[in-house]
Design a protein around this motif. Structure first.
Motif, PDB file in Angstrom:
ATOM      1  N   PRO A   1      10.128  46.207 -26.992  1.00  0.00           N
ATOM      2  CA  PRO A   1      12.032  46.498 -26.910  1.00  0.00           C
ATOM      3  C   PRO A   1      11.860  46.164 -28.592  1.00  0.00           C
ATOM      4  N   GLY A   2      11.144  46.119 -29.722  1.00  0.00           N
ATOM      5  CA  GLY A   2      11.471  46.330 -30.934  1.00  0.00           C
ATOM      6  C   GLY A   2      10.908  45.443 -31.920  1.00  0.00           C
ATOM      7  N   ASP A   3      10.506  45.169 -33.192  1.00  0.00           N
ATOM      8  CA  ASP A   3      10.735  44.284 -34.291  1.00  0.00           C
ATOM      9  C   ASP A   3      11.510  42.814 -34.094  1.00  0.00           C
ATOM     10  N   ILE A   4      10.597  42.202 -34.546  1.00  0.00           N
ATOM     11  CA  ILE A   4      11.857  40.628 -34.482  1.00  0.00           C
ATOM     12  C   ILE A   4      12.282  40.803 -36.606  1.00  0.00           C
ATOM     13  N   MET A   5      10.832  41.044 -37.422  1.00  0.00           N
ATOM     14  CA  MET A   5      11.700  41.832 -38.625  1.00  0.00           C
ATOM     15  C   MET A   5      10.708  42.501 -39.339  1.00  0.00           C
TER      16      MET A   5
ATOM     17  N   ASN B   1      23.642  53.995 -35.353  1.00  0.00           N
ATOM     18  CA  ASN B   1      23.188  54.521 -34.093  1.00  0.00           C
ATOM     19  C   ASN B   1      22.035  53.508 -33.665  1.00  0.00           C
ATOM     20  N   ARG B   2      22.270  52.931 -33.213  1.00  0.00           N
ATOM     21  CA  ARG B   2      20.917  51.974 -32.348  1.00  0.00           C
ATOM     22  C   ARG B   2      19.266  52.723 -32.402  1.00  0.00           C
ATOM     23  N   LYS B   3      19.837  53.891 -32.106  1.00  0.00           N
ATOM     24  CA  LYS B   3      18.174  54.202 -31.690  1.00  0.00           C
ATOM     25  C   LYS B   3      17.009  54.717 -32.368  1.00  0.00           C
ATOM     26  N   VAL B   4      18.442  54.318 -33.992  1.00  0.00           N
ATOM     27  CA  VAL B   4      16.855  54.183 -35.571  1.00  0.00           C
ATOM     28  C   VAL B   4      17.061  52.988 -36.136  1.00  0.00           C
ATOM     29  N   VAL B   5      17.521  52.051 -35.345  1.00  0.00           N
ATOM     30  CA  VAL B   5      17.259  50.525 -35.417  1.00  0.00           C
ATOM     31  C   VAL B   5      15.437  50.243 -34.861  1.00  0.00           C
ATOM     32  N   PRO B   6      14.402  49.696 -35.927  1.00  0.00           N
ATOM     33  CA  PRO B   6      12.804  49.473 -35.465  1.00  0.00           C
ATOM     34  C   PRO B   6      13.248  47.957 -34.952  1.00  0.00           C
ATOM     35  N   GLN B   7      14.340  46.695 -35.335  1.00  0.00           N
ATOM     36  CA  GLN B   7      13.951  45.309 -34.721  1.00  0.00           C
ATOM     37  C   GLN B   7      14.839  45.655 -33.118  1.00  0.00           C
ATOM     38  N   VAL B   8      14.442  44.381 -32.732  1.00  0.00           N
ATOM     39  CA  VAL B   8      15.106  44.408 -31.756  1.00  0.00           C
ATOM     40  C   VAL B   8      16.915  43.879 -31.358  1.00  0.00           C
ATOM     41  N   LEU B   9      17.297  44.361 -30.570  1.00  0.00           N
ATOM     42  CA  LEU B   9      19.232  44.607 -30.465  1.00  0.00           C
ATOM     43  C   LEU B   9      19.339  43.888 -28.759  1.00  0.00           C
TER      44      LEU B   9
ATOM     45  N   LEU C   1      30.132  42.210 -35.409  1.00  0.00           N
ATOM     46  CA  LEU C   1      29.931  43.520 -35.118  1.00  0.00           C
ATOM     47  C   LEU C   1      29.470  43.389 -34.017  1.00  0.00           C
ATOM     48  N   GLU C   2      29.668  44.527 -33.828  1.00  0.00           N
ATOM     49  CA  GLU C   2      29.892  45.284 -32.054  1.00  0.00           C
ATOM     50  C   GLU C   2      28.286  45.856 -32.050  1.00  0.00           C
ATOM     51  N   ILE C   3      27.865  45.638 -30.618  1.00  0.00           N
ATOM     52  CA  ILE C   3      26.544  46.156 -30.048  1.00  0.00           C
ATOM     53  C   ILE C   3      27.455  46.552 -28.870  1.00  0.00           C
ATOM     54  N   ASP C   4      27.113  48.171 -28.283  1.00  0.00           N
ATOM     55  CA  ASP C   4      26.936  48.935 -27.001  1.00  0.00           C
ATOM     56  C   ASP C   4      25.498  49.376 -26.644  1.00  0.00           C
ATOM     57  N   GLU C   5      25.806  50.096 -25.940  1.00  0.00           N
ATOM     58  CA  GLU C   5      24.264  50.662 -25.826  1.00  0.00           C
ATOM     59  C   GLU C   5      24.439  51.823 -26.370  1.00  0.00           C
ATOM     60  N   LYS C   6      25.036  52.681 -27.377  1.00  0.00           N
ATOM     61  CA  LYS C   6      24.537  53.234 -28.123  1.00  0.00           C
ATOM     62  C   LYS C   6      24.942  53.784 -29.916  1.00  0.00           C
ATOM     63  N   PHE C   7      25.556  52.244 -30.129  1.00  0.00           N
ATOM     64  CA  PHE C   7      25.937  52.051 -31.516  1.00  0.00           C
ATOM     65  C   PHE C   7      26.187  50.743 -31.876  1.00  0.00           C
ATOM     66  N   LEU C   8      25.693  50.650 -33.132  1.00  0.00           N
ATOM     67  CA  LEU C   8      25.715  49.091 -33.999  1.00  0.00           C
ATOM     68  C   LEU C   8      27.664  49.127 -34.697  1.00  0.00           C
TER      69      LEU C   8
END
Length: 256
Positions: free
Chosen positions: A68-72, A206-214, A235-242
């Motif tokens: 699901p992604g890195d922590i750091m 776009n959350r897809k470009v974030v390498p960390q777990v969200l 901070l608001e997080i949904d299925e597509k964006f932060l």
């Protein structure tokens, strides 16, 4: 802190002559269990504290559909290791090819290139192809050669073992209090070099470009860091964006 890649380390041929206390692991998140290991090697008198670690995470390479992604990020991990007092970190660029190396071969290469006198690992440690070498096997192999292997028990919080997997699951569920408790420090998103853009007074990523777990979704109290300043916000997080109210170029977002 000296930062070496694997090839530079292999080419050193014991240029680093000081005897070494070593720990090995992914160290994603530098959580409470990792901190105990690093404190152990840093406490060894007369030995230089080293860590051998990996980036990207082996699971990201070997089983990306499960990860699901890195922590750091790599940048955060380097900064965190430096702050913990390490003398040298060897950062291995993990690949399919490296993953074929057997644990015994890996340990042999380490011994040839640095004077290891002490190793600290957790009781669940494994290394090598298909995780073929356990902490206990490493102890059997190395202690006859005069290398002390200290196998430390897992750190527990809330009756369960502290692990990077447990922390990722907490973050995915939006349980930032548990994630922070297990980490021993707040969870922070590194926005350096990520393509944030502004639309109608809000910053979007776009959350897809974030390498960390969200978190899957949710609204969170956070602290923004930008240009050396810190400011509280939402901070608001949904299925597509932060998304957040724009405050200029944000370098990092810390969950509070």
């Amino acid at each position: 802190m000296n930062l070496l890649d694997w090839n530079t380390f292999l080419e050193s041929k014991k240029i680093f002559t000081d005897p070494v206390a070593l720990s090995i692991g992914v160290f994603d998140g530098l959580h409470r269990g990792h901190q105990v290991l690093i404190q152990e090697i840093c406490s060894q008198k007369g030995l230089s504290p080293w860590v051998i670690t990996f980036h990207p995470h082996p699971i990201r390479v070997l089983r990306p559909q499960e990860y699901p992604g890195d922590i750091m990020t790599k940048r955060q991990k380097v900064q965190g290791l430096k702050s913990l007092g390490l003398g040298t970190t060897v950062m291995i660029d993990f690949s399919w090819e490296f993953g074929k190396l057997r644990g015994t071969e890996f340990l042999s290469l380490v011994q040839k290139n640095v004077d290891v006198r002490f190793i600290a690992v957790g009781e669940n440690f494994h290394c090598g192809y298909n995780m073929d070498t356990s902490a206990w096997r490493m102890k059997e192999l190395l202690e006859p050669k005069g290398i002390k292997v200290q196998i430390l028990p897992s750190v527990r919080r809330g009756g369960e073992v502290v692990s990077s997997t447990r922390i990722r699951n907490a973050i995915l569920e939006g349980d930032m209090y548990t994630a922070m408790d297990l980490l021993g420090h707040p969870f922070e998103l590194d926005l350096t070099d990520l393509p944030v853009y502004t639309e109608e007074g809000r910053s979007l990523l776009n959350r897809k470009v974030v390498p960390q777990v969200l978190p899957k979704r949710g609204t969170f109290s956070v602290q923004y860091r930008f240009q050396g300043e810190k400011k509280k916000g939402i901070l608001e997080i949904d299925e597509k964006f932060l998304s957040w109210h724009s405050n200029g170029s944000v370098d990092a977002i810390t969950f509070t």
